[in-house]
Scaffold this active site. Structure first.
Site, PDB file in Angstrom:
ATOM      1  N   ARG A  24       1.874 -48.819   9.496  1.00 51.46           N
ATOM      2  CA  ARG A  24       2.341 -50.128  10.612  1.00 51.46           C
ATOM      3  C   ARG A  24       3.382 -50.932   9.700  1.00 51.46           C
ATOM      4  O   ARG A  24       4.324 -51.432   9.488  1.00 51.46           O
ATOM      5  CB  ARG A  24       1.165 -50.500  10.413  1.00 51.46           C
ATOM      6  N   THR A  25       2.751 -51.470   8.265  1.00 47.28           N
ATOM      7  CA  THR A  25       3.514 -52.753   7.613  1.00 47.28           C
ATOM      8  C   THR A  25       4.952 -52.413   7.605  1.00 47.28           C
ATOM      9  O   THR A  25       5.832 -52.699   7.472  1.00 47.28           O
ATOM     10  CB  THR A  25       2.461 -53.114   6.280  1.00 47.28           C
ATOM     11  N   LYS A  52      10.210 -40.089 -13.396  1.00 46.26           N
ATOM     12  CA  LYS A  52      10.454 -39.601 -15.351  1.00 46.26           C
ATOM     13  C   LYS A  52      10.102 -40.282 -15.836  1.00 46.26           C
ATOM     14  O   LYS A  52      10.339 -40.586 -16.900  1.00 46.26           O
ATOM     15  CB  LYS A  52      12.065 -40.192 -14.677  1.00 46.26           C
ATOM     16  N   ARG A  73       4.607 -53.540  -1.139  1.00 40.58           N
ATOM     17  CA  ARG A  73       3.095 -53.385  -1.978  1.00 40.58           C
ATOM     18  C   ARG A  73       2.966 -52.457  -2.991  1.00 40.58           C
ATOM     19  O   ARG A  73       3.521 -51.538  -3.169  1.00 40.58           O
ATOM     20  CB  ARG A  73       2.495 -52.488  -0.587  1.00 40.58           C
ATOM     21  N   HIS A 101      -2.710 -59.890   2.147  1.00 40.98           N
ATOM     22  CA  HIS A 101      -2.128 -59.471   2.858  1.00 40.98           C
ATOM     23  C   HIS A 101      -1.493 -60.737   4.304  1.00 40.98           C
ATOM     24  O   HIS A 101      -1.802 -61.259   4.928  1.00 40.98           O
ATOM     25  CB  HIS A 101      -2.521 -58.493   4.103  1.00 40.98           C
TER      26      HIS A 101
END
Ligand code: NCD
Length: 273
Positions: A24-25, A52, A73, A101
């Protein structure tokens, strides 16, 4: 979805850096960027140079060279704050570990406002993994900041209660408990969450989440609303989805509008920190 196309992100590139899973976000930010006339640049962390050995910090520094704003996030609470210190472009916190959040809290508040509820004294229950749920942390703090006549009910398994310091910081009154049934008829807002299994250190304790059925939901007031940031596991029965009190699909839709507004504010203010 009825969203008029805006243009405040025209010719702007916004980078999405999701170092944790998201549906959703991530997608609502992408929709919001496109609906505001901007371009998305997504780093697929599982295919990036992090494979890497590149650090997340260098990944952010790289994206900063290409983008006009970044959405981040990350599982580490401090990471987004550190990025905001060195970044030359505005950064939006899309969830930092079990911390906060903030954009979810704003879309949750918008959902509550749409139910014409915001200025009255409300009885609001939060259930589930209150210890680890960043959506609860941010929404509780936001509601506590805008009003001082709410009554909060914090209903969770013992192991997943809100911490003492968090509770001590609240201005509004609160009640802590483990069962929903006894409070159901009093509530104006019921905000449920899943167990954050990826953050719970001891799952051997066999923790049972607080659950709702349609039958229990129907014991609530007619005007009561049921919210959930989603994803859900088994705490909300799918039978509840068509109940008039259920607002979790509206929350998703409002997420696009609210994230558009947040990015417009960000670009106007050229927020850095
Ligand atoms: C939440 C999150 O990621 O914090 N979901 C969301 O952003 N809509 C809730 C969760 O993961 O349980």
């Amino acid at each position: 979805m009825n969203t008029q196309k805006a243009s405040f992100l025209q010719d702007k590139i916004i980078g999405n850096l999701f170092f944790e899973s998201s549906t959703r976000t991530h997608c609502s930010f992408q929709a919001a960027i496109q609906r505001a006339g901007g371009y998305n640049m997504n780093v697929q962390t599982q295919y990036s140079s992090m494979n890497k050995g590149e650090s997340p910090e260098d990944t952010v520094k790289t994206m900063e060279q290409y983008c006009d704003g970044l959405i981040i996030r990350h599982p580490d609470i401090q990471f987004v704050h550190k990025c905001a210190e060195y970044s030359n472009v505005p950064i939006i916190n899309a969830g930092n570990g079990n911390g906060e959040h903030p954009t979810q809290a704003l879309l949750d508040l918008f959902t509550i406002k749409q139910s014409h509820m915001i200025d009255t004294s409300l009885k609001i229950a939060f259930t589930g993994d209150l210890k680890n749920s960043r959506t609860c942390h941010s929404l509780i703090r936001l509601l506590d900041r805008i009003h001082d006549d709410y009554l909060f009910y914090f209903i969770s398994p013992h192991e997943l209660r809100l911490g003492h310091a968090f509770l001590a910081s609240l201005r509004n009154k609160y009640v802590c408990g483990t069962t929903l049934e006894e409070h159901m008829t009093e509530l104006d807002i019921l905000y449920m969450t899943r167990l954050q299994k990826e953050r719970i250190t001891d799952m051997t304790a066999n923790i049972e989440n607080v659950k709702i059925t349609n039958e229990l939901l129907n014991r609530g007031k007619d005007t009561m609303i049921l919210m959930h940031p989603l994803p859900r596991n088994d705490e909300i029965s799918v039978c509840c989805d068509t109940n008039k009190r259920s607002k979790y699909f509206d929350q998703m839709k409002y997420g696009v509008y609210v994230r558009m507004a947040i990015m417009e504010y960000m670009m106007n203010k050229k927020l850095k920190k």
